[in-house]
Design an enzyme around this catalytic site. Structure first.
Site, PDB file in Angstrom:
ATOM      1  N   ASP A 167      -1.432   3.128   0.921  1.00  0.00           N
ATOM      2  CA  ASP A 167       0.006   2.970   1.182  1.00  0.00           C
ATOM      3  C   ASP A 167       0.795   2.556  -0.051  1.00  0.00           C
ATOM      4  OD1 ASP A 167      -0.579   3.569   3.831  1.00  0.00           O
ATOM      5  OD2 ASP A 167      -0.902   1.460   4.338  1.00  0.00           O
ATOM      6  N   LYS A 216       1.972   7.134  -2.340  1.00  0.00           N
ATOM      7  CA  LYS A 216       1.430   8.389  -2.891  1.00  0.00           C
ATOM      8  C   LYS A 216       2.276   9.585  -2.460  1.00  0.00           C
ATOM      9  CE  LYS A 216      -2.489   7.368  -0.871  1.00  0.00           C
ATOM     10  NZ  LYS A 216      -2.257   5.974  -0.472  1.00  0.00           N
ATOM     11  N   GLY A 221      -1.291   8.341   6.096  1.00  0.00           N
ATOM     12  CA  GLY A 221       0.104   8.549   6.507  1.00  0.00           C
ATOM     13  C   GLY A 221       0.916   8.514   5.230  1.00  0.00           C
ATOM     14  N   HIS A 222       1.331   9.676   4.740  1.00  0.00           N
ATOM     15  CA  HIS A 222       2.060   9.768   3.464  1.00  0.00           C
ATOM     16  C   HIS A 222       3.520  10.093   3.758  1.00  0.00           C
ATOM     17  CE1 HIS A 222      -1.914  10.701   1.110  1.00  0.00           C
ATOM     18  NE2 HIS A 222      -1.953   9.575   1.791  1.00  0.00           N
ATOM     19  N   GLN A 238      -5.746   7.173   1.072  1.00  0.00           N
ATOM     20  CA  GLN A 238      -6.247   5.788   1.004  1.00  0.00           C
ATOM     21  C   GLN A 238      -6.118   5.236  -0.423  1.00  0.00           C
ATOM     22  OE1 GLN A 238      -8.607   8.096   2.996  1.00  0.00           O
ATOM     23  NE2 GLN A 238      -6.993   7.643   4.432  1.00  0.00           N
TER      24      GLN A 238
END
Ligand code: GDP
Ligand code: IMO
Ligand code: MG
Length: 422
Positions: free
Chosen positions: A13, A16, A40-41, A222
């Site tokens: 988080d 990215k 979750g990007h 990650q």
């Protein structure tokens, strides 16, 4: 031709998604190489907010082609939901997405086992997306791959065999209801119809693209400290987010990688359980969470927050081979009178020479802090380095010196134009 790896340098988080979106304008292809829908990007463009879980963040740039490599574990339902959500938001996917025939499929029993394991005594705080159990099957050589979707008979046989084994486990070990084989076969045959068009021999595709002079951005999910080998084991994910994983998860050979960029949050966060030496359990931590909107993009869980850890970043730089970094969320620190930076760890008054990933040692360390004055002014509208207050410049210089990296980009807000390049 440039082949650049983007890695999360902390516990995920780091931002990215935002940085990949910015950089992808300069690349032909963006590739995800590990993880799955645990990621979750987030990318914010104008008033639209996109949260990408499986599809590379490059998808938001019309001219960029996107690839999901063999190292990724794919939940077909999550993938199809994401495709239709993006299409509903006006993004073209067909002809722009290529999925490795060797990527493994997440099956319903993987998700079930993930949540059952989490309800037992060895809780990790996973995202519940079936990631660990799917990688277990991959390495136990029992997994079902994307390529298996292409042959109905093979798929049926593999599903039957795996479900027989897992039903046994569910019934005898977990005292759970058995899964319906026919229902699952039917469901996965339907996925086959929808996914067939994207299936590609990815190593061949990417190596041919490089021969044609195309540039590639590899988007890690990650972060380094969640790496199954180099992270804070056992509180890690089950894949290799570090830069080495970019090769094994895509089929691009190490000799073709031209650079590694680390994405680094201006403070530290972590979701789930596990050691976190600079965690703040006080009002400062609460302020970081509130101002930084630190809630999981996948699960919505509150993220644990703490000061910047330069000792950790030194380690991350070493194992990833990070050359340059993008610092994100610098704007979030504007609230503080004083900002602390961890410059080392000690145990019983003895300073550690190297970063410990061992759980026992990590639980015992005391961070050694240096305190820097805050700048107490808004950064989110600034567009150049020169406009930054001197205290912010000093902070950036201090963390870069202590961590041993060079800063090439600074992010001062979630939007594309809230980015300063150096
Ligand atoms: P990722 O998993 O590394 O892509 O990061 P996430 O998307 O899970 O979390 C990063 C969050 O911070 C998202 O909500 C982004 O929109 C947001 N974000 C990214 N860069 C910045 C920044 O510079 N400032 C602020 N305030 N938010 C940012
Ligand atoms: P992005 O790509 C932050 C964490 C989970 C848990 C551990 C194992 O958005 O940075 P898993 O479901 O992978 O078995 O969970 O890893 N985790 C993440 N934390 N960002 C992520 O992804 C994460 N993906 C997994 O919270 O602690
Ligand atoms: Mg995320």
């Amino acid at each position: 031709m440039s082949v650049t790896v983007i890695v999360g340098s902390q516990w995920g988080d780091e931002g990215k998604g935002k940085i990949v979106d910015i950089l992808s304008e300069r690349y032909d292809l963006v590739v995800r190489y590990q993880g799955g829908a645990n990621a979750g990007h987030t990318v914010e463009i104008g008033d639209k907010k996109f949260i990408l879980h499986l599809i590379p963040s490059g998808i938001l740039r019309e001219n960029v082609l996107c690839v999901i490599g063999n190292g990724v574990v794919i939940d077909p339902k999550a993938l199809l939901d994401e495709i239709s959500l993006l299409e509903g938001m006006g993004i073209n996917i067909k002809g722009r997405l290529f999925i490795s025939h060797n990527a493994h499929l997440i099956m319903p029993y993987h998700k079930l086992l993930d949540s059952l394991n989490e309800s037992g005594s060895s809780k990790i705080g996973t995202t519940g997306r079936g990631i660990g159990p799917c990688y277990i099957d991959k390495y136990a050589r029992k997994g079902i791959k994307i390529v298996d979707l292409l042959d109905k008979k093979v798929l049926e046989e593999k599903i039957k065999q795996n479900i027989a084994e897992n039903n046994n486990l569910l019934k005898k070990v977990y005292n759970e209801k058995e899964l319906d084989v026919n229902q699952i076969i039917k469901e996965y045959l339907e996925f086959d119809d929808a996914i067939d068009q994207y299936i590609t021999d990815v190593p061949l595709y990417l190596n041919s693209a490089m021969e044609e002079g195309k540039s590639i951005l590899l988007e890690g999910a990650q972060g380094a400290l969640l790496d199954v080998d180099f992270g804070t084991y056992p509180y890690v994910t089950s894949s290799s987010p570090t830069s080495g994983g970019a090769c094994t998860g895509s089929g691009i050979p190490p000799t073709k990688i031209s650079s590694v960029i680390g994405i680094v949050k201006a403070y530290t966060t972590r979701v789930g359980l596990g050691p976190f030496p600079t965690e703040l359990l006080d009002d400062d931590g609460e302020q970081l969470r509130k101002i930084g909107a630190e809630f999981g993009a996948t699960t919505g869980r509150p993220r644990r927050c703490g000061w910047f850890d330069a000792f950790l970043l030194n380690y991350s730089k070493m194992i990833n081979g990070i050359e340059r970094v993008a610092i994100t969320k610098l704007d979030v620190l504007s609230h503080f009178d004083n900002i602390k930076v961890c410059v080392g760890y000690e145990i019983n008054g003895k300073r550690l020479k190297s970063f410990p990933t061992n759980e026992n040692q990590m639980m015992q360390v005391t961070p050694i802090y240096e305190s820097l004055p805050g700048w107490k002014s808004e950064l989110s509208n600034l567009t150049s380095y020169d406009q930054l207050p001197s205290e912010a410049k000093d902070y950036l210089q201090f963390i870069s010196q202590q961590s041993g990296f060079e800063i090439s980009m600074i992010s001062v807000g979630p939007k594309r134009d809230q980015t300063i390049e150096l």
